[in-house]
Design a protein around this motif. Structure first.
Motif, PDB file in Angstrom:
ATOM      1  N   ILE A  31      -4.432 -11.106  -0.554  1.00  0.00           N
ATOM      2  CA  ILE A  31      -4.152 -10.816   0.964  1.00  0.00           C
ATOM      3  C   ILE A  31      -3.210  -9.684   1.094  1.00  0.00           C
ATOM      4  O   ILE A  31      -3.411  -8.783   1.953  1.00  0.00           O
ATOM      5  CB  ILE A  31      -4.217 -12.084   1.696  1.00  0.00           C
ATOM      6  CG1 ILE A  31      -5.212 -13.029   1.603  1.00  0.00           C
ATOM      7  CG2 ILE A  31      -3.824 -11.595   3.234  1.00  0.00           C
ATOM      8  CD1 ILE A  31      -6.505 -12.577   2.314  1.00  0.00           C
ATOM      9  N   ASP A  32      -2.029  -9.797   0.554  1.00  0.00           N
ATOM     10  CA  ASP A  32      -1.010  -8.966   0.496  1.00  0.00           C
ATOM     11  C   ASP A  32      -1.361  -7.663   0.057  1.00  0.00           C
ATOM     12  O   ASP A  32      -1.000  -6.687   0.772  1.00  0.00           O
ATOM     13  CB  ASP A  32       0.328  -9.520  -0.064  1.00  0.00           C
ATOM     14  CG  ASP A  32       1.527  -8.713   0.164  1.00  0.00           C
ATOM     15  OD1 ASP A  32       1.916  -8.387   1.222  1.00  0.00           O
ATOM     16  OD2 ASP A  32       2.059  -8.016  -1.077  1.00  0.00           O
ATOM     17  N   ALA A  33      -2.276  -7.368  -0.989  1.00  0.00           N
ATOM     18  CA  ALA A  33      -2.419  -6.279  -1.455  1.00  0.00           C
ATOM     19  C   ALA A  33      -3.500  -5.448  -0.653  1.00  0.00           C
ATOM     20  O   ALA A  33      -3.420  -4.496  -0.454  1.00  0.00           O
ATOM     21  CB  ALA A  33      -3.134  -6.183  -2.908  1.00  0.00           C
ATOM     22  N   VAL A  34      -4.454  -6.329   0.048  1.00  0.00           N
ATOM     23  CA  VAL A  34      -5.291  -5.813   0.738  1.00  0.00           C
ATOM     24  C   VAL A  34      -4.478  -5.198   1.915  1.00  0.00           C
ATOM     25  O   VAL A  34      -5.007  -3.956   2.747  1.00  0.00           O
ATOM     26  CB  VAL A  34      -6.490  -6.735   1.141  1.00  0.00           C
ATOM     27  CG1 VAL A  34      -7.406  -6.321   2.482  1.00  0.00           C
ATOM     28  CG2 VAL A  34      -7.468  -7.106  -0.160  1.00  0.00           C
ATOM     29  N   GLY A  35      -3.959  -6.041   2.569  1.00  0.00           N
ATOM     30  CA  GLY A  35      -3.003  -5.782   3.791  1.00  0.00           C
ATOM     31  C   GLY A  35      -2.192  -4.376   3.315  1.00  0.00           C
ATOM     32  O   GLY A  35      -2.249  -3.419   4.301  1.00  0.00           O
ATOM     33  N   LYS A  36      -1.648  -4.139   2.343  1.00  0.00           N
ATOM     34  CA  LYS A  36      -1.064  -2.848   2.035  1.00  0.00           C
ATOM     35  C   LYS A  36      -1.779  -1.787   2.147  1.00  0.00           C
ATOM     36  O   LYS A  36      -1.437  -0.605   2.621  1.00  0.00           O
ATOM     37  CB  LYS A  36       0.042  -2.930   0.835  1.00  0.00           C
ATOM     38  CG  LYS A  36       1.027  -3.940   0.960  1.00  0.00           C
ATOM     39  CD  LYS A  36       1.684  -4.132  -0.284  1.00  0.00           C
ATOM     40  CE  LYS A  36       3.057  -5.083  -0.124  1.00  0.00           C
ATOM     41  NZ  LYS A  36       3.943  -5.219  -1.170  1.00  0.00           N
ATOM     42  N   ILE A  37      -2.917  -1.992   1.632  1.00  0.00           N
ATOM     43  CA  ILE A  37      -3.896  -0.654   1.468  1.00  0.00           C
ATOM     44  C   ILE A  37      -4.530  -0.350   3.021  1.00  0.00           C
ATOM     45  O   ILE A  37      -4.516   0.993   3.224  1.00  0.00           O
ATOM     46  CB  ILE A  37      -5.274  -1.126   0.881  1.00  0.00           C
ATOM     47  CG1 ILE A  37      -4.630  -1.468  -0.676  1.00  0.00           C
ATOM     48  CG2 ILE A  37      -6.412  -0.016   0.801  1.00  0.00           C
ATOM     49  CD1 ILE A  37      -4.443   0.192  -1.373  1.00  0.00           C
ATOM     50  N   SER A  38      -4.554  -1.554   3.809  1.00  0.00           N
ATOM     51  CA  SER A  38      -5.216  -1.119   5.082  1.00  0.00           C
ATOM     52  C   SER A  38      -3.954  -0.572   5.938  1.00  0.00           C
ATOM     53  O   SER A  38      -4.207   0.439   6.780  1.00  0.00           O
ATOM     54  CB  SER A  38      -5.527  -2.437   5.600  1.00  0.00           C
ATOM     55  OG  SER A  38      -6.692  -2.939   4.941  1.00  0.00           O
ATOM     56  N   ALA A  39      -2.659  -1.115   5.539  1.00  0.00           N
ATOM     57  CA  ALA A  39      -1.459  -0.232   6.325  1.00  0.00           C
ATOM     58  C   ALA A  39      -1.341   1.056   6.058  1.00  0.00           C
ATOM     59  O   ALA A  39      -0.970   1.801   6.854  1.00  0.00           O
ATOM     60  CB  ALA A  39      -0.331  -1.125   6.105  1.00  0.00           C
ATOM     61  N   ALA A  40      -1.536   1.395   4.868  1.00  0.00           N
ATOM     62  CA  ALA A  40      -1.494   2.799   4.406  1.00  0.00           C
ATOM     63  C   ALA A  40      -2.437   3.666   5.308  1.00  0.00           C
ATOM     64  O   ALA A  40      -2.319   4.688   5.435  1.00  0.00           O
ATOM     65  CB  ALA A  40      -1.717   2.834   2.943  1.00  0.00           C
ATOM     66  N   PHE A  41      -3.694   3.176   5.374  1.00  0.00           N
ATOM     67  CA  PHE A  41      -4.869   3.798   5.959  1.00  0.00           C
ATOM     68  C   PHE A  41      -4.670   4.204   7.449  1.00  0.00           C
ATOM     69  O   PHE A  41      -4.939   5.015   7.948  1.00  0.00           O
ATOM     70  CB  PHE A  41      -6.228   3.086   5.512  1.00  0.00           C
ATOM     71  CG  PHE A  41      -7.317   3.944   6.251  1.00  0.00           C
ATOM     72  CD1 PHE A  41      -7.758   5.232   5.820  1.00  0.00           C
ATOM     73  CD2 PHE A  41      -8.171   3.171   7.324  1.00  0.00           C
ATOM     74  CE1 PHE A  41      -8.585   5.726   6.527  1.00  0.00           C
ATOM     75  CE2 PHE A  41      -9.221   3.833   7.959  1.00  0.00           C
ATOM     76  CZ  PHE A  41      -9.513   5.305   7.483  1.00  0.00           C
ATOM     77  N   GLU A  42      -3.912   2.892   7.940  1.00  0.00           N
ATOM     78  CA  GLU A  42      -3.495   3.182   9.370  1.00  0.00           C
ATOM     79  C   GLU A  42      -2.603   4.271   9.545  1.00  0.00           C
ATOM     80  O   GLU A  42      -2.700   5.122  10.687  1.00  0.00           O
ATOM     81  CB  GLU A  42      -2.813   1.805   9.619  1.00  0.00           C
ATOM     82  CG  GLU A  42      -4.047   0.552  10.078  1.00  0.00           C
ATOM     83  CD  GLU A  42      -3.363  -0.602  10.231  1.00  0.00           C
ATOM     84  OE1 GLU A  42      -2.146  -0.868  10.249  1.00  0.00           O
ATOM     85  OE2 GLU A  42      -4.229  -1.807  10.352  1.00  0.00           O
ATOM     86  N   ILE A  43      -1.671   4.355   8.647  1.00  0.00           N
ATOM     87  CA  ILE A  43      -0.724   5.515   8.488  1.00  0.00           C
ATOM     88  C   ILE A  43      -1.603   6.902   8.488  1.00  0.00           C
ATOM     89  O   ILE A  43      -1.166   7.807   9.189  1.00  0.00           O
ATOM     90  CB  ILE A  43       0.293   5.271   7.663  1.00  0.00           C
ATOM     91  CG1 ILE A  43       1.210   4.342   7.798  1.00  0.00           C
ATOM     92  CG2 ILE A  43       1.063   6.812   7.407  1.00  0.00           C
ATOM     93  CD1 ILE A  43       2.124   3.899   6.562  1.00  0.00           C
ATOM     94  N   ILE A  44      -2.581   6.958   7.766  1.00  0.00           N
ATOM     95  CA  ILE A  44      -3.513   8.209   7.791  1.00  0.00           C
ATOM     96  C   ILE A  44      -4.212   8.355   9.051  1.00  0.00           C
ATOM     97  O   ILE A  44      -4.217   9.616   9.604  1.00  0.00           O
ATOM     98  CB  ILE A  44      -4.489   8.019   6.429  1.00  0.00           C
ATOM     99  CG1 ILE A  44      -3.501   7.879   5.080  1.00  0.00           C
ATOM    100  CG2 ILE A  44      -5.570   9.096   6.369  1.00  0.00           C
ATOM    101  CD1 ILE A  44      -2.913   9.093   4.972  1.00  0.00           C
TER     102      ILE A  44
END
Length: 186
Positions: A31-44
């Motif tokens: 869950i933490d790893a998926v959240g980090k990928i999603s957070a990175a995409f939100e920055i994009i």
């Protein structure tokens, strides 16, 4: 008007709300790893918005420049207006590219790939559900059953003080026993 904030604005706590089920078999690290990928995409997504802003502002500036060049001509400065028009009006913002081309290249080369990565990670690891980490955080923060940081800190401090007191009592008892043993041997 009341000075009580909860009366004025309502409670942030909603323990009655149903908890969204985490995808079966998904652990905290995933869950933490998926959240980090999603957070990175939100920055994009944010960066892409700035890029579109750059595109729009550059185009607007060019149109305003053209108005300024016309005003120079109308004011009798035709030679200066013609020079500016030759070197700046319609100029590529980077070699061989206008801003729309930069936006298109960014979308094709980077944004769509990042979007596909985020989508694949979510589909593969969280049944396609976005924001699982945030959904769990929401439940935790809005629950009445969770201790607040202050309560946890007070409990930890109380436990530490109790442990220190117990240790001090034990040390005093050991010292007393040693004194007793010494006086018995003399």
């Amino acid at each position: 008007m009341t000075d009580d904030l909860e009366t004025r604005f309502g409670s942030a706590k909603h323990p009655e709300r149903p908890r969204e089920a985490r995808p079966a078999g998904t652990d905290d690290a995933t869950i933490d790893a998926v959240g980090k990928i999603s957070a990175a995409f939100e920055i994009i997504e944010n960066a892409r918005g700035f890029l579109y802003g750059f595109h729009r502002m550059s185009g607007e500036a060019d149109l305003n420049l053209q108005d300024g060049v016309k005003a120079l001509k109308d004011a009798g400065h035709a030679d200066l207006a013609a020079e500016i028009e030759r070197v700046l009006v319609g100029r590529d913002v980077v070699r061989d590219m206008w801003t729309y081309q930069i936006v298109e290249a960014y979308d094709e080369q980077y944004y769509r790939v990042f979007q596909a990565v985020d989508d694949k990670v979510r589909r593969t690891l969280s049944n396609g559900r976005p924001h699982v980490y945030e959904a769990e955080m929401k439940v935790t923060e809005q629950s009445d059953t969770e201790q607040s940081d202050t309560e946890q800190s007070d409990t930890e401090q109380s436990d530490t003080e109790q442990s220190d007191t117990e240790q001090s009592d034990t040390e005093q008892s050991d010292t007393q026993q040693t004194k007793t043993e010494q006086s018995d041997t003399q």
